[in-house]
Motif scaffolding. Structure first.
Motif, mmCIF file in Angstrom:
data_model
loop_
_atom_site.group_PDB
_atom_site.id
_atom_site.type_symbol
_atom_site.label_atom_id
_atom_site.label_comp_id
_atom_site.label_asym_id
_atom_site.label_seq_id
_atom_site.Cartn_x
_atom_site.Cartn_y
_atom_site.Cartn_z
ATOM 1 N N UNK A 123 0.804 -1.235 0.000
ATOM 2 C CA UNK A 123 0.000 0.000 0.000
ATOM 3 C C UNK A 123 0.828 1.272 0.000
ATOM 4 N N UNK A 124 2.062 1.204 0.488
ATOM 5 C CA UNK A 124 2.828 2.452 0.527
ATOM 6 C C UNK A 124 4.101 2.401 -0.331
ATOM 7 N N UNK A 125 3.966 1.776 -1.476
ATOM 8 C CA UNK A 125 5.080 1.743 -2.420
ATOM 9 C C UNK A 125 5.305 3.146 -2.970
ATOM 10 N N UNK A 126 6.572 3.598 -2.988
ATOM 11 C CA UNK A 126 6.783 4.964 -3.489
ATOM 12 C C UNK A 126 7.925 5.044 -4.497
ATOM 13 N N UNK A 127 8.170 3.951 -5.176
ATOM 14 C CA UNK A 127 9.151 3.947 -6.262
ATOM 15 C C UNK A 127 8.862 2.727 -7.107
ATOM 16 N N UNK A 128 9.475 2.633 -8.288
ATOM 17 C CA UNK A 128 9.233 1.449 -9.119
ATOM 18 C C UNK A 128 9.703 0.184 -8.396
ATOM 19 N N UNK A 129 9.030 -0.931 -8.624
ATOM 20 C CA UNK A 129 9.413 -2.182 -7.969
ATOM 21 C C UNK A 129 10.397 -2.983 -8.822
ATOM 22 N N UNK A 130 10.465 -2.625 -10.093
ATOM 23 C CA UNK A 130 11.415 -3.296 -10.986
ATOM 24 C C UNK A 130 12.153 -2.203 -11.757
ATOM 25 N N UNK A 131 13.474 -2.322 -11.793
ATOM 26 C CA UNK A 131 14.273 -1.262 -12.402
ATOM 27 C C UNK A 131 15.412 -1.857 -13.224
ATOM 28 N N UNK A 132 15.706 -1.220 -14.336
ATOM 29 C CA UNK A 132 16.948 -1.511 -15.062
ATOM 30 C C UNK A 132 17.574 -0.168 -15.407
ATOM 31 N N UNK A 133 18.881 -0.034 -15.183
ATOM 32 C CA UNK A 133 19.560 1.234 -15.457
ATOM 33 C C UNK A 133 20.854 0.978 -16.207
ATOM 34 N N UNK A 134 21.137 1.884 -17.114
ATOM 35 C CA UNK A 134 22.449 1.910 -17.758
ATOM 36 C C UNK A 134 23.210 3.078 -17.149
ATOM 37 N N UNK B 203 8.281 -3.760 -21.335
ATOM 38 C CA UNK B 203 7.097 -2.916 -21.264
ATOM 39 C C UNK B 203 6.917 -2.341 -22.660
ATOM 40 N N UNK B 204 6.024 -1.385 -22.787
ATOM 41 C CA UNK B 204 5.710 -0.854 -24.103
ATOM 42 C C UNK B 204 6.964 -0.273 -24.789
ATOM 43 N N UNK B 205 7.724 0.527 -24.035
ATOM 44 C CA UNK B 205 8.833 1.244 -24.671
ATOM 45 C C UNK B 205 10.217 0.737 -24.317
ATOM 46 N N UNK B 206 10.301 0.004 -23.210
ATOM 47 C CA UNK B 206 11.608 -0.395 -22.712
ATOM 48 C C UNK B 206 11.652 -1.888 -22.471
ATOM 49 N N UNK B 207 12.865 -2.410 -22.407
ATOM 50 C CA UNK B 207 12.977 -3.808 -22.039
ATOM 51 C C UNK B 207 14.336 -4.364 -22.346
ATOM 52 N N UNK C 113 19.654 -4.551 -23.750
ATOM 53 C CA UNK C 113 18.634 -3.702 -23.121
ATOM 54 C C UNK C 113 18.378 -2.493 -23.980
ATOM 55 N N UNK C 114 17.129 -2.072 -24.006
ATOM 56 C CA UNK C 114 16.768 -0.789 -24.606
ATOM 57 C C UNK C 114 16.068 -0.005 -23.507
ATOM 58 N N UNK C 115 16.728 1.052 -23.032
ATOM 59 C CA UNK C 115 16.187 1.855 -21.934
ATOM 60 C C UNK C 115 16.245 3.309 -22.366
ATOM 61 N N UNK D 216 26.873 0.221 -27.683
ATOM 62 C CA UNK D 216 25.870 1.085 -27.063
ATOM 63 C C UNK D 216 25.492 2.154 -28.072
ATOM 64 N N UNK D 217 24.187 2.268 -28.280
ATOM 65 C CA UNK D 217 23.704 3.174 -29.319
ATOM 66 C C UNK D 217 22.770 4.210 -28.715
ATOM 67 N N UNK D 218 22.989 5.451 -29.072
ATOM 68 C CA UNK D 218 22.026 6.499 -28.750
ATOM 69 C C UNK D 218 21.032 6.502 -29.913
ATOM 70 N N UNK D 219 19.825 6.011 -29.655
ATOM 71 C CA UNK D 219 18.872 5.817 -30.755
ATOM 72 C C UNK D 219 18.329 7.149 -31.271
ATOM 73 N N UNK D 220 18.537 8.233 -30.517
ATOM 74 C CA UNK D 220 18.119 9.548 -31.011
ATOM 75 C C UNK D 220 19.122 10.090 -32.023
ATOM 76 N N UNK D 221 20.394 10.060 -31.627
ATOM 77 C CA UNK D 221 21.410 10.628 -32.520
ATOM 78 C C UNK D 221 21.968 9.593 -33.489
ATOM 79 N N UNK D 222 21.750 8.327 -33.188
ATOM 80 C CA UNK D 222 22.300 7.261 -34.018
ATOM 81 C C UNK D 222 23.757 6.955 -33.705
ATOM 82 N N UNK D 223 24.348 7.675 -32.757
ATOM 83 C CA UNK D 223 25.765 7.437 -32.436
ATOM 84 C C UNK D 223 25.951 6.061 -31.793
ATOM 85 N N UNK D 224 26.940 5.325 -32.267
ATOM 86 C CA UNK D 224 27.215 3.988 -31.750
ATOM 87 C C UNK D 224 28.651 3.930 -31.242
#
Ligand SMILES: *[C@@H]1O[C@H](CO)[C@@H](O)[C@H](O)[C@H]1NC(C)=O
Ligand SMILES: *[C@@H]1O[C@H](CO)[C@@H](O)[C@H](O)[C@H]1NC(C)=O
Ligand SMILES: *[C@@H]1O[C@H](CO)[C@@H](O)[C@H](O)[C@H]1NC(C)=O
Ligand SMILES: *[C@@H]1O[C@H](CO)[C@@H](O)[C@H](O)[C@H]1NC(C)=O
Ligand SMILES: *[C@@H]1O[C@H](CO)[C@@H](O)[C@H](O)[C@H]1NC(C)=O
Ligand SMILES: *[C@@H]1O[C@H](CO)[C@@H](O)[C@H](O)[C@H]1NC(C)=O
Ligand SMILES: *[C@@H]1O[C@H](CO)[C@@H](O)[C@H](O)[C@H]1NC(C)=O
Length: 377
Positions: free
Chosen positions: A64-75, A127-131, A145-147, A196-204
């Protein structure tokens, strides 16, 4: 006195358990708090760049008092400015337990890590955008990973374990009912490839000459304060790993306990310094971004200094707490460690045979109340 009570507790508990491939996932209990998280860091020897990947999940004390994501992946990666060095930053993917699929030997996890078998697991989120996923099959680590706007993938092989007993840095302390456990699967796996690719700039950016450090934590939550550091010398393969924090045992007493590993393969030095075999005097200076430690065991005196410039530390990074992932710590990938190891000789009772190591590109983290001005809490 605290140290000797600690050893006593250890001695009582160590007889009842067996060794295991602790890199595999644990079975989550019915009730929280519990968490398990994996951490990987690549060092590219050609560019001196370094990239981290962390992922994990939290079973909260109370849903009932969760205040952050319960599953996380970070680069984690360094962003270098013309001036002021390279600041570590994180790109996060936040998920919910329904997005998560952890399997061991291809099946849902039904028991704690098996004794003696090689690791075989996959941690996957979508999820829809990340995984993405990390899979460890025998000696081979693969991940994709795509985050956010980053896509990160790679492969590592030929792990170098902490010790042959498979217990990792905790030694038999791993069997204690500590609130937090730390296991290092590989000190320096061989990097096959990463991209590692920045999918916005395309830099790899990619590389294939380097090492990969693989570890994990599990337990109730991170302690009130802790430090963590790891590094390897590209010149000699000498390594340092430190993890330490305020440990509360059975709600009876608290003690700052440190687990320190130093390896120098060229001189066949393999030191595991733990609360049951050494006494540590530590100065932890989160605002100065520096730690100094003096460690004494029966056979060794070890002096350790690790520091990084203030500008290289990340903003607050997320870590597991009983209410979910929350901002808890800061970290730099640009620390330098200086280590002096003196061997005691018994006749006469003096130190001799002093060895000094300097290691660059070291990771150093300050967590909880060790963070400057407690700014993450
Ligand atoms: C990487 O770091 C090492 C150790 O500090 C240094 O000797 C080397 O020149 C650096 N290489 C690059 C490409 O920056
Ligand atoms: C969450 O709720 C439980 C019970 O309702 C309470 O004991 C606990 O202190 C709460 N935790 C936080 C961080 O608010
Ligand atoms: C979880 O992953 C396993 C192995 O990759 C797969 O067989 C299974 O169908 C997945 N389960 C869910 C719920 O996605
Ligand atoms: C500590 O961390 C480094 C850096 O990745 C690793 O290569 C090293 O071998 C580790 N272990 C020990 C016991 O020093
Ligand atoms: C990716 O590239 C864009 C465009 O150059 C830039 O604004 C952004 O900061 C980059 N993202 C990361 C995580 O480096
Ligand atoms: C360091 O280890 C790597 C692989 O484990 C090996 O190829 C290399 O020769 C070692 N370097 C030194 C200086 O021993
Ligand atoms: C750590 O040691 C260095 C060199 O001995 C010293 O300059 C520094 O002030 C010490 N830092 C702390 C926090 O004690």
């Amino acid at each position: 006195m605290l140290v000797s009570s600690y050893s006593l507790v250890v001695t009582i508990l160590m007889t009842s358990q067996s060794l295991g491939s602790l890199y595999d996932p644990h079975l989550f209990p019915q009730k929280g708090p519990f968490f398990e998280g994996w951490y990987m860091r690549i060092i590219d020897y050609d560019s001196n760049q370094s990239y981290g990947l962390l992922f994990g999940s939290v079973l909260p004390t109370d849903s009932h008092n969760v205040s952050g994501p319960l599953v996380l992946a970070s680069i984690l990666m360094r962003r270098c400015e013309q001036q002021g060095g390279c600041k570590l930053m994180s790109v996060n993917g936040e998920f919910s337990p329904i997005n998560l699929n952890i399997t061991a030997r291809g099946k849902q996890v039904t028991k704690n890590p098996d004794t003696r078998s090689p690791p075989d697991f996959k941690w996957m989120v979508n999820s829809k955008n990340n995984g993405g996923y990390l899979e460890q099959k025998g000696e081979t680590t693969t991940f994709t990973f795509k985050l956010g706007e980053l896509a990160f993938r790679g492969e590592a092989t030929k792990p170098v374990p902490w010790n042959s007993a498979g217990t990792g840095p905790e030694g038999w302390l791993v069997y204690l009912p500590l609130p937090l456990h730390w296991f290092v699967y590989s000190l320096r796996s061989e990097l096959q490839i990463y991209e590692i690719e920045n999918t916005t700039s395309g830099a790899v950016v990619s590389g294939s000459n380097g090492v990969v450090h693989l570890e994990k934590n599990w337990g109730n939550s991170f302690p009130k304060r802790w430090i963590w550091s790891e590094g390897v010398s590209s010149a000699t393969n000498a390594t340092i790993n430190i993890s330490g924090g305020l440990v509360e045992l059975f709600n009876l007493f608290s003690v700052d306990a440190y687990l320190i590993g130093i390896r120098d393969p060229q001189n066949s030095l393999a030191l595991d310094l733990r609360p049951d075999n050494s006494v540590v005097s530590a100065k932890i200076d989160g605002c100065g971004g520096r730690i100094n430690m003096s460690v004494n065991s029966i056979s060794y005196n070890v002096e350790i200094e690790i520091s990084a410039k203030a500008g290289t530390y990340s903003n607050c990074l997320l870590g597991p707490e009983v209410v979910g992932f929350r901002p808890v710590c800061v970290e730099s990938y640009d620390a330098t460690a200086t280590i002096t190891v003196s061997t005691r000789s018994f006749i006469p009772f003096l130190f001799n045979d002093e060895k000094k190591y300097t290691i660059a590109n070291v990771a150093l983290e300050f967590g909880g109340s060790h963070v400057c001005n407690d700014k993450c809490s």
